[in-house]
Design a protein around this motif. Structure first.
Motif, PDB file in Angstrom:
ATOM      1  N   ALA A   1       0.855  -1.184   0.000  1.00  0.00           N
ATOM      2  CA  ALA A   1       0.000   0.000   0.000  1.00  0.00           C
ATOM      3  C   ALA A   1       0.890   1.232   0.000  1.00  0.00           C
ATOM      4  O   ALA A   1       1.983   1.223   0.583  1.00  0.00           O
ATOM      5  N   ARG A   2       0.401   2.292  -0.651  1.00  0.00           N
ATOM      6  CA  ARG A   2       1.204   3.510  -0.781  1.00  0.00           C
ATOM      7  C   ARG A   2       0.380   4.761  -0.493  1.00  0.00           C
ATOM      8  O   ARG A   2      -0.812   4.799  -0.742  1.00  0.00           O
ATOM      9  N   SER A   3       1.105   5.753  -0.010  1.00  0.00           N
ATOM     10  CA  SER A   3       0.564   7.097   0.145  1.00  0.00           C
ATOM     11  C   SER A   3       1.757   8.035   0.033  1.00  0.00           C
ATOM     12  O   SER A   3       2.629   8.037   0.906  1.00  0.00           O
ATOM     13  N   GLY A   4       1.805   8.823  -1.046  1.00  0.00           N
ATOM     14  CA  GLY A   4       2.974   9.675  -1.268  1.00  0.00           C
ATOM     15  C   GLY A   4       4.203   8.809  -1.406  1.00  0.00           C
ATOM     16  O   GLY A   4       4.215   7.858  -2.187  1.00  0.00           O
ATOM     17  N   ASP A   5       5.244   9.113  -0.615  1.00  0.00           N
ATOM     18  CA  ASP A   5       6.463   8.295  -0.679  1.00  0.00           C
ATOM     19  C   ASP A   5       6.483   7.194   0.385  1.00  0.00           C
ATOM     20  O   ASP A   5       7.471   6.490   0.537  1.00  0.00           O
ATOM     21  N   ARG A   6       5.389   7.017   1.114  1.00  0.00           N
ATOM     22  CA  ARG A   6       5.268   5.959   2.132  1.00  0.00           C
ATOM     23  C   ARG A   6       4.855   4.654   1.452  1.00  0.00           C
ATOM     24  O   ARG A   6       3.909   4.626   0.679  1.00  0.00           O
ATOM     25  N   VAL A   7       5.580   3.564   1.746  1.00  0.00           N
ATOM     26  CA  VAL A   7       5.251   2.239   1.231  1.00  0.00           C
ATOM     27  C   VAL A   7       5.109   1.295   2.426  1.00  0.00           C
ATOM     28  O   VAL A   7       6.016   1.184   3.249  1.00  0.00           O
ATOM     29  N   VAL A   8       3.959   0.629   2.523  1.00  0.00           N
ATOM     30  CA  VAL A   8       3.694  -0.323   3.612  1.00  0.00           C
ATOM     31  C   VAL A   8       3.479  -1.693   2.985  1.00  0.00           C
ATOM     32  O   VAL A   8       2.731  -1.841   2.018  1.00  0.00           O
ATOM     33  N   HIS A   9       4.166  -2.698   3.542  1.00  0.00           N
ATOM     34  CA  HIS A   9       4.037  -4.079   3.085  1.00  0.00           C
ATOM     35  C   HIS A   9       3.462  -4.895   4.242  1.00  0.00           C
ATOM     36  O   HIS A   9       3.977  -4.834   5.358  1.00  0.00           O
TER      37      HIS A   9
END
Length: 138
Positions: free
Chosen positions: A89-97
């Motif tokens: 999942a992404r929001s801006g430059d944040r990436v969560v796995h």
């Protein structure tokens, strides 16, 4: 002299302090997740724990948590007859796995979360821990 602990709650409250004092190379920290029996373990990159529920329950909960945090699921996959699921999942430059794994016949699901910013390997374990704790809440 070691202090005597008469309450299980006191032991759980001291667990994070004990883990920090051990000087683990991977930076492992354990903390009781509020409202669940699961324990959250955080390494240099991931927050890991268990959550009550089937893989289908945790799939819905994970998608809901990511959405409520402003993260859009950009990739998802299922393997091993849907006993393992992964999301990015992404929001801006944040990436969560997020990775979910449910052993056969179990009502507990293993949850692993990593969170990073940018294209570098700058992992944010506190954010990963927050995502994990929200997923663990029923």
């Amino acid at each position: 002299m070691v202090p005597r602990i008469r309450s299980g709650r006191a032991l759980v409250a001291l667990l994070p302090l004990f883990a920090l004092g051990c000087g683990s190379r991977t930076g492992t920290v354990a903390a009781a997740a509020a409202g669940t029996a699961a324990v959250v373990a955080a390494s240099d990159q991931n927050a890991e724990g268990e959550a009550h529920g089937t893989i289908a329950d945790l799939d819905r909960r994970t998608r809901s948590v990511l959405s409520s945090m402003g993260l859009q699921v950009t990739k998802s996959s299922a393997e091993n007859n849907n006993a393992e699921r992964e999301y990015e999942a992404r929001s801006g430059d944040r990436v969560v796995h997020v990775k979910l794994e449910q052993p056969s016949g179990s009502h507990m699901t293993k949850v692993s979360v990593s969170s990073r910013r940018g294209t570098t390997l700058d992992y944010d374990v506190s954010h990963a821990r927050m995502v994990l704790q929200r997923i663990q809440q029923p």
